[in-house]
Design a protein around this motif. Structure first.
Motif, PDB file in Angstrom:
ATOM      1  N   GLY A 182       0.826  -1.204   0.000  1.00 13.04           N
ATOM      2  CA  GLY A 182       0.000   0.000   0.000  1.00 13.04           C
ATOM      3  C   GLY A 182       0.863   1.258   0.000  1.00 13.04           C
ATOM      4  N   ALA A 183       0.263   2.380  -0.407  1.00 14.02           N
ATOM      5  CA  ALA A 183       0.998   3.646  -0.444  1.00 14.02           C
ATOM      6  C   ALA A 183       0.019   4.807  -0.323  1.00 14.02           C
ATOM      7  N   ILE A 184       0.568   5.966  -0.044  1.00  8.23           N
ATOM      8  CA  ILE A 184      -0.235   7.190   0.045  1.00  8.23           C
ATOM      9  C   ILE A 184       0.479   8.292  -0.731  1.00  8.23           C
ATOM     10  N   VAL A 185      -0.265   8.933  -1.617  1.00 10.54           N
ATOM     11  CA  VAL A 185       0.275  10.103  -2.320  1.00 10.54           C
ATOM     12  C   VAL A 185      -0.295  11.347  -1.656  1.00 10.54           C
ATOM     13  N   CYS A 186       0.535  12.337  -1.434  1.00  9.97           N
ATOM     14  CA  CYS A 186       0.023  13.632  -0.992  1.00  9.97           C
ATOM     15  C   CYS A 186      -0.140  14.506  -2.228  1.00  9.97           C
ATOM     16  N   ARG A 187      -1.397  14.768  -2.583  1.00 14.55           N
ATOM     17  CA  ARG A 187      -1.688  15.584  -3.765  1.00 14.55           C
ATOM     18  C   ARG A 187      -1.823  17.039  -3.360  1.00 14.55           C
ATOM     19  N   VAL A 188      -1.553  17.908  -4.315  1.00 18.16           N
ATOM     20  CA  VAL A 188      -1.572  19.339  -4.025  1.00 18.16           C
ATOM     21  C   VAL A 188      -2.273  20.070  -5.161  1.00 18.16           C
ATOM     22  N   ALA A 189      -3.207  20.946  -4.825  1.00 18.32           N
ATOM     23  CA  ALA A 189      -3.877  21.774  -5.837  1.00 18.32           C
ATOM     24  C   ALA A 189      -4.503  22.966  -5.131  1.00 18.32           C
ATOM     25  N   GLN A 190      -4.791  23.977  -5.902  1.00 19.24           N
ATOM     26  CA  GLN A 190      -5.493  25.117  -5.331  1.00 19.24           C
ATOM     27  C   GLN A 190      -6.830  24.653  -4.759  1.00 19.24           C
ATOM     28  N   SER A 191      -7.477  23.736  -5.503  1.00 20.90           N
ATOM     29  CA  SER A 191      -8.730  23.159  -5.016  1.00 20.90           C
ATOM     30  C   SER A 191      -8.953  21.826  -5.706  1.00 20.90           C
ATOM     31  N   PHE A 192      -9.590  20.905  -4.986  1.00 18.43           N
ATOM     32  CA  PHE A 192      -9.944  19.613  -5.574  1.00 18.43           C
ATOM     33  C   PHE A 192     -11.429  19.543  -5.918  1.00 18.43           C
ATOM     34  N   LEU A 193     -12.096  20.701  -5.972  1.00 16.66           N
ATOM     35  CA  LEU A 193     -13.525  20.703  -6.308  1.00 16.66           C
ATOM     36  C   LEU A 193     -13.751  20.141  -7.706  1.00 16.66           C
ATOM     37  N   ARG A 194     -14.800  19.362  -7.820  1.00 12.12           N
ATOM     38  CA  ARG A 194     -15.133  18.674  -9.075  1.00 12.12           C
ATOM     39  C   ARG A 194     -16.515  19.110  -9.548  1.00 12.12           C
ATOM     40  N   PHE A 195     -16.839  18.810 -10.794  1.00  9.12           N
ATOM     41  CA  PHE A 195     -18.196  19.098 -11.266  1.00  9.12           C
ATOM     42  C   PHE A 195     -19.199  18.431 -10.304  1.00  9.12           C
ATOM     43  N   GLY A 196     -18.828  17.239  -9.830  1.00  6.64           N
ATOM     44  CA  GLY A 196     -19.731  16.436  -9.009  1.00  6.64           C
ATOM     45  C   GLY A 196     -20.112  17.080  -7.680  1.00  6.64           C
ATOM     46  N   ASN A 197     -19.281  17.980  -7.142  1.00 12.09           N
ATOM     47  CA  ASN A 197     -19.668  18.666  -5.897  1.00 12.09           C
ATOM     48  C   ASN A 197     -20.921  19.503  -6.138  1.00 12.09           C
ATOM     49  N   PHE A 198     -20.968  20.135  -7.321  1.00 12.55           N
ATOM     50  CA  PHE A 198     -22.086  21.010  -7.669  1.00 12.55           C
ATOM     51  C   PHE A 198     -23.308  20.167  -8.033  1.00 12.55           C
ATOM     52  N   GLU A 199     -23.037  19.093  -8.779  1.00  9.19           N
ATOM     53  CA  GLU A 199     -24.141  18.230  -9.219  1.00  9.19           C
ATOM     54  C   GLU A 199     -24.895  17.619  -8.039  1.00  9.19           C
ATOM     55  N   LEU A 200     -24.144  17.241  -6.990  1.00  9.06           N
ATOM     56  CA  LEU A 200     -24.800  16.561  -5.870  1.00  9.06           C
ATOM     57  C   LEU A 200     -25.802  17.490  -5.190  1.00  9.06           C
ATOM     58  N   CYS A 201     -25.407  18.764  -4.980  1.00  7.43           N
ATOM     59  CA  CYS A 201     -26.328  19.720  -4.338  1.00  7.43           C
ATOM     60  C   CYS A 201     -27.629  19.798  -5.129  1.00  7.43           C
ATOM     61  N   THR A 202     -27.513  19.941  -6.459  1.00 10.85           N
ATOM     62  CA  THR A 202     -28.698  20.129  -7.293  1.00 10.85           C
ATOM     63  C   THR A 202     -29.539  18.855  -7.348  1.00 10.85           C
ATOM     64  N   SER A 203     -28.872  17.701  -7.370  1.00  7.94           N
ATOM     65  CA  SER A 203     -29.622  16.432  -7.436  1.00  7.94           C
ATOM     66  C   SER A 203     -30.503  16.279  -6.200  1.00  7.94           C
ATOM     67  N   ARG A 204     -30.091  16.938  -5.101  1.00  4.24           N
ATOM     68  CA  ARG A 204     -30.891  16.856  -3.872  1.00  4.24           C
ATOM     69  C   ARG A 204     -31.775  18.088  -3.688  1.00  4.24           C
ATOM     70  N   GLU A 205     -31.821  18.889  -4.746  1.00  2.00           N
ATOM     71  CA  GLU A 205     -32.608  20.137  -4.729  1.00  2.00           C
ATOM     72  C   GLU A 205     -32.210  21.039  -3.572  1.00  2.00           C
ATOM     73  N   ASP A 206     -30.939  20.959  -3.174  1.00  2.00           N
ATOM     74  CA  ASP A 206     -30.444  21.811  -2.094  1.00  2.00           C
ATOM     75  C   ASP A 206     -29.817  23.064  -2.732  1.00  2.00           C
ATOM     76  N   HIS A 207     -30.684  23.961  -3.188  1.00  4.35           N
ATOM     77  CA  HIS A 207     -30.208  25.119  -3.939  1.00  4.35           C
ATOM     78  C   HIS A 207     -29.466  26.106  -3.053  1.00  4.35           C
ATOM     79  N   ALA A 208     -29.790  26.122  -1.762  1.00  7.25           N
ATOM     80  CA  ALA A 208     -29.080  27.022  -0.848  1.00  7.25           C
ATOM     81  C   ALA A 208     -27.619  26.583  -0.740  1.00  7.25           C
ATOM     82  N   LEU A 209     -27.406  25.285  -0.622  1.00  5.91           N
ATOM     83  CA  LEU A 209     -26.033  24.768  -0.518  1.00  5.91           C
ATOM     84  C   LEU A 209     -25.273  25.011  -1.825  1.00  5.91           C
TER      85      LEU A 209
END
Ligand code: AMP
Ligand code: MG
Length: 509
Positions: A182-209
């Motif tokens: 087994g191994a662990i990589v430490c990844r680095v980025a300004q942000s790891f946000l994906r399209f899917g973070n946005f999609e999940l809110c909408t799929s649950r009709e959580d428009h405020a989130l």
């Protein structure tokens, strides 16, 4: 010198999960859950990236001091490790909540997020164990850095730590599960946000989130933009530009699900990716996709577009439900892709855009795809042809790019193309030598060929991690001639044609 302290804008600004129960579950109304990495038995630093360390403001001594942190054994004081909550479309179908099942955010240093991949289970692990194997970690570590040095937008990798523990994987999905290191990589980025973070809110009709998440994204990563509409247009542009980069270097991601699409337009989540050796638009490295070939080389730009449309649909509640705004973003994507891909391939051929250039580029694509021809070698060697006299025979330098022995008709068609190209390139060039130098600056000599990564993996399994560091070192200067390192610039050897890891990769990682 003490290690600088971490911050986390994401945790501070956005709602989290009130429960800290670490078992698979649906998490609603929250964008993250706090988690604790599961300690490992014997962490060893196998490799690290000096450039990423510098960006984070870390010295080599500090990186070494951080190994217990990078292994998940000792989160630094004041750090709240977290797993992000996101969903995604996988292979064309909505898959519901996915989330960081084995990745954990540690917070930020110098405005860059650090994330451990393979640090143990989270509420998003579903049936997974939260771990990652050494082979896939080596591949992610090396390719993130190789892509960066090629100039392709990507998440980065600070470190590769072997855990000392074994992880069981059924690599071929044939019921023969076996333990692997087994191994662990430490990844680095300004942000790891994906399209899917946005999609999940909408799929649950959580428009405020959704609104909160879009507000956060604009404030921190797109400070010149103020609306969801502008964000969508910019993500469309960045995604199209990323696709142009991938096509121009011959990178095939392999799993372009919307949970693997970065909102910043970075290459993210290196899994069963691969490099086209021969220029074959129908090739995919991912064995899970071997039938449908949804994520094949030639299909990536179209899938990028499809994914941007999914993001547009997710943002619709903030677009006044105006589908015309999604249409506009898709048009922007297409315009950007054509311009960026055109610009890149034109530069690879040492041409400037003018009448007939597009036809010349497309003519080359169809010729290249007819007989197995190594993409990297072919483009790199063109600089030798352009400095020589107009070819009257098919040039020796380019024959080395063939995997087989093409017939006379194919060589004649190739020669005709080369003559037309040579004339146009030379006509425009002030000096052939300068032209060759400018072509060599965009046609890499060294790419992370699948078999090269596999050789480094085999060496690491045998206890020699030096091969990983050496390969990283080669990939840090992909456009330079590196005397003594020609073996890293060879086409795929025959033994690698069908060896697992060298041409076909499973998602099991
Ligand atoms: P991927 O296809 O690697 O992008 O992963 C898709 C989803 O599966 C993501 O939510 C991952 O976090 C999750 N996942 C992949 N491998 C594991 C694992 N070994 N343990 C837990 N979750 C995993
Ligand atoms: Mg993923």
């Amino acid at each position: 010198m003490p290690v600088p302290s971490f911050t986390s804008r994401f945790l501070r600004a956005l709602p989290g999960d009130p429960s800290s129960l670490n078992e698979p579950r649906q998490v609603r109304g929250a964008l993250w859950s706090t988690v604790q990495p599961t300690p490992v038995s014997a962490p060893t630093l196998l490799a690290w990236s000096p450039e990423v360390a510098t960006q984070l403001g870390l010295t080599e001594a500090q990186v070494r001091e951080l190994v217990p942190v990078l292994a998940g054994n000792a989160p630094p004081p004041g750090v709240t490790p977290f797993a992000a909550n996101y969903g995604g479309h996988q292979f064309g179908h909505w898959a519901g909540q996915l989330g960081d099942g084995r990745a954990m955010g540690l917070g930020e240093l110098n405005d860059l997020e650090l994330q451990l991949k393979g640090a143990g289970p989270t509420p998003y692990s579903r049936r997974g164990d939260g771990r990652a194997v050494l082979r896939s970690s080596i591949r992610e570590f090396l390719c993130s850095e190789a892509m960066h040095h090629l100039g392709v937008p990507t998440t980065r990798a600070l470190s590769l730590v072997q855990t000392g523990d074994l992880v069981v994987r059924d690599m071929f999905y044939d019921g023969r599960a076996a333990p692997e290191p087994g191994a662990i990589v430490c990844r680095v980025a300004q942000s790891f946000l994906r399209f899917g973070n946005f999609e999940l809110c909408t799929s649950r009709e959580d428009h405020a989130l959704l609104r909160e998440l879009v507000g956060f994204t604009l404030t921190h990563y797109f400070p010149t933009l103020t609306t969801a509409e502008a964000l969508l247009l910019e993500v469309a542009r960045r995604t199209a530009t990323l696709m142009a980069h991938w096509q121009a270097v011959g990178f095939v991601h392999g799993v372009m699900n919307t949970d693997n699409m970065s909102i910043l337009g970075l290459t993210i989540d290196y899994g069963p990716y691969g490099w086209v050796d021969d220029f074959d638009p129908s090739w995919t490295p991912n064995t899970t996709d071997a039938e449908q070939r949804r994520y094949r080389f030639g299909n990536q730009p179209g899938i990028g577009l499809w994914n941007v449309e999914r993001l547009g649909i997710a943002l619709l509640p903030l677009l006044g439900d105006d589908e015309g705004k999604i249409e506009a973003a898709l048009l922007e994507y297409q315009r950007t892709f054509e311009a960026e891909a055109g610009r890149r391939f034109t530069a690879k051929l040492g041409l400037s855009p003018r009448e007939g250039t597009v036809e010349l580029v497309h003519g080359l694509f169809s010729w290249l795809a007819t007989e197995e021809t190594d993409m990297t070698i072919f483009f790199r060697r063109l600089s030798e042809v352009v400095t020589a006299a107009e070819p009257t025979d098919f040039p020796q330098a380019l024959r080395e790019a063939f995997y087989g022995a093409p017939g006379e008709a194919h060589l004649a068609a190739g020669l005709a193309w080369l003559q037309a190209w040579w004339r146009q390139a030379r006509e425009e060039a002030a000096s052939p030598r300068q032209l060759a130098a400018s072509m060599n600056a965009v046609n890499p000599k060294y790419v992370l060929r699948n078999y090269l990564a596999q050789e480094a993996i085999d060496a690491a399994h045998a206890g020699d991690a030096g091969a990983v560091t050496e390969l990283l070192d080669v990939m840090r200067h992909p456009f330079d001639e590196q005397p003594g390192r020609d073996r890293f610039a060879q086409k795929r050897p025959e033994w690698a044609r069908s060896k697992p890891g060298c041409s076909a990769l499973s998602c099991s990682s």
